[in-house]
Design a protein around this motif. Sequence first.
Motif, PDB file in Angstrom:
ATOM      1  N   GLU A 165       0.841  -1.210   0.000  1.00 14.76           N
ATOM      2  CA  GLU A 165       0.000   0.000   0.000  1.00 14.76           C
ATOM      3  C   GLU A 165       0.871   1.252   0.000  1.00 14.76           C
ATOM      4  OE1 GLU A 165      -3.838   1.857   2.393  1.00 14.76           O
ATOM      5  OE2 GLU A 165      -2.741   0.155   3.241  1.00 14.76           O
ATOM      6  N   THR A 176      -6.552   3.192  -7.137  1.00 18.29           N
ATOM      7  CA  THR A 176      -5.967   3.173  -5.810  1.00 18.29           C
ATOM      8  C   THR A 176      -5.821   1.751  -5.281  1.00 18.29           C
ATOM      9  OG1 THR A 176      -8.086   3.279  -4.642  1.00 18.29           O
ATOM     10  CG2 THR A 176      -7.101   5.384  -5.348  1.00 18.29           C
ATOM     11  N   ASP A 178      -7.009   0.831  -2.494  1.00 13.07           N
ATOM     12  CA  ASP A 178      -8.339   0.485  -1.975  1.00 13.07           C
ATOM     13  C   ASP A 178      -9.258  -0.010  -3.087  1.00 13.07           C
ATOM     14  OD1 ASP A 178      -7.712   1.003   0.648  1.00 13.07           O
ATOM     15  OD2 ASP A 178      -8.546   3.035   0.653  1.00 13.07           O
ATOM     16  N   ASN A 179      -9.111   0.523  -4.301  1.00 12.07           N
ATOM     17  CA  ASN A 179      -9.887   0.004  -5.430  1.00 12.07           C
ATOM     18  C   ASN A 179      -9.639  -1.491  -5.608  1.00 12.07           C
ATOM     19  OD1 ASN A 179      -9.369   2.964  -7.500  1.00 12.07           O
ATOM     20  ND2 ASN A 179     -11.082   2.465  -6.147  1.00 12.07           N
ATOM     21  N   ARG A 180      -8.361  -1.874  -5.484  1.00  9.02           N
ATOM     22  CA  ARG A 180      -8.015  -3.294  -5.640  1.00  9.02           C
ATOM     23  C   ARG A 180      -8.645  -4.130  -4.533  1.00  9.02           C
ATOM     24  NH1 ARG A 180      -4.177  -4.376  -9.672  1.00  9.02           N
ATOM     25  NH2 ARG A 180      -3.231  -2.474 -10.491  1.00  9.02           N
ATOM     26  N   LEU A 181      -8.568  -3.645  -3.304  1.00 14.41           N
ATOM     27  CA  LEU A 181      -9.161  -4.383  -2.196  1.00 14.41           C
ATOM     28  C   LEU A 181     -10.676  -4.514  -2.358  1.00 14.41           C
ATOM     29  CD1 LEU A 181      -7.167  -2.935   0.846  1.00 14.41           C
ATOM     30  CD2 LEU A 181      -6.794  -5.100  -0.351  1.00 14.41           C
ATOM     31  N   GLN A 182     -11.314  -3.490  -2.902  1.00 16.11           N
ATOM     32  CA  GLN A 182     -12.761  -3.542  -3.084  1.00 16.11           C
ATOM     33  C   GLN A 182     -13.147  -4.591  -4.118  1.00 16.11           C
ATOM     34  OE1 GLN A 182     -15.317  -1.828  -1.292  1.00 16.11           O
ATOM     35  NE2 GLN A 182     -16.327  -3.557  -2.317  1.00 16.11           N
ATOM     36  N   THR A 215      -0.718  -8.038   3.853  1.00 16.65           N
ATOM     37  CA  THR A 215      -2.089  -7.700   3.463  1.00 16.65           C
ATOM     38  C   THR A 215      -2.850  -8.951   3.029  1.00 16.65           C
ATOM     39  OG1 THR A 215      -1.456  -5.474   2.762  1.00 16.65           O
ATOM     40  CG2 THR A 215      -3.499  -6.350   1.858  1.00 16.65           C
TER      41      THR A 215
END
Length: 325
Positions: A165, A176, A178-182, A215
């Motif tokens: 990150e 981002t 966070d886009n990947r995590l979503q 992660t």
Amino acid sequence: MLMKDQSMLRHDWREEELLAVYDKPLLELIYEAATVHRMWHRADEIQLSTLLSVKTGGCPEDCSYCGQAARYHTGIEVQSLLPTETVIAHAREAKEQGASRFCMAAAWREVRDNRDFDRIIDMVKGVNALGMEVCCTLGMLTGEQAKRLQEAGLYAYNHNLDTSENYYDEIISTRTFDNRLQTIANVRNAGITVCSGGIIGLGESKADRLSMLQTLANMEIHPESVPINALAPVQGTPLQDNPKVDIWDMVRMIATARLVMPATMVRLSAERTEMTEAEQAWCFMAGANSIFTGKREKLLVTPNPGIPEDLDMLAKLGLKPMSRS
């Protein structure tokens, strides 16, 4: 009897613990990883996973390593979405050559609800009908799109973190972390298995590499598949002159991934053409139990060993292709 008890898996790895694992004396690290590998997996089997680019180039993203980004002058020929029948024929051929997993990649930023996505759905249905694990990597997708893919028979969705990150913004600015995590959460919520790993050799630090693994290992459910890629430098990209990844760095990453995510398939991925058979053997000893093969000896747009070459290597090492259970 192989270990199957998911309650044995940890999801609370601390940074200093991962560093202690990664920094073990090399042969001790490999021995421990090989021991854990044999508790959870058959050590004589390697899954052959065939990756086909079903739509190549022209991507609006700015991933610094990627030859398919439209903004870089890499000389890669843009190819529109392949006909469904062509893709199914590739999958059938891959199965005949020993592959049990077939992954379709499209150089999109995100999935759009249009006729191209409808065609992807038809491809998924067709490959699933062959009895193969069918995987897609299509960029970001919504929960509803993930549900459509699951209903079509998609087994896995690949969406790599790429790096940590903290280092992420040095590599990509058009989406981002966070886009990947979503997207990974959308995949998990739809009941599709998760394939997510990263790339080493991007200029990241050891701490970044371990943060990426942290992660993944601390997700509520570990990814069922973690590809470990070495950067394959592509002329025309910002990272074209990055140095070759040291083989022992690859071995340490694979061994660490194996120890912190014992049940996961750890996939030895990009840049295998720069590894000798002996170096790849060390990766298998450290816990890698899958390799990617590609049509026309390509892994998307970078060189990759051909299936006959890989089968010859496995035979020399006393390994065999994994069949779908």
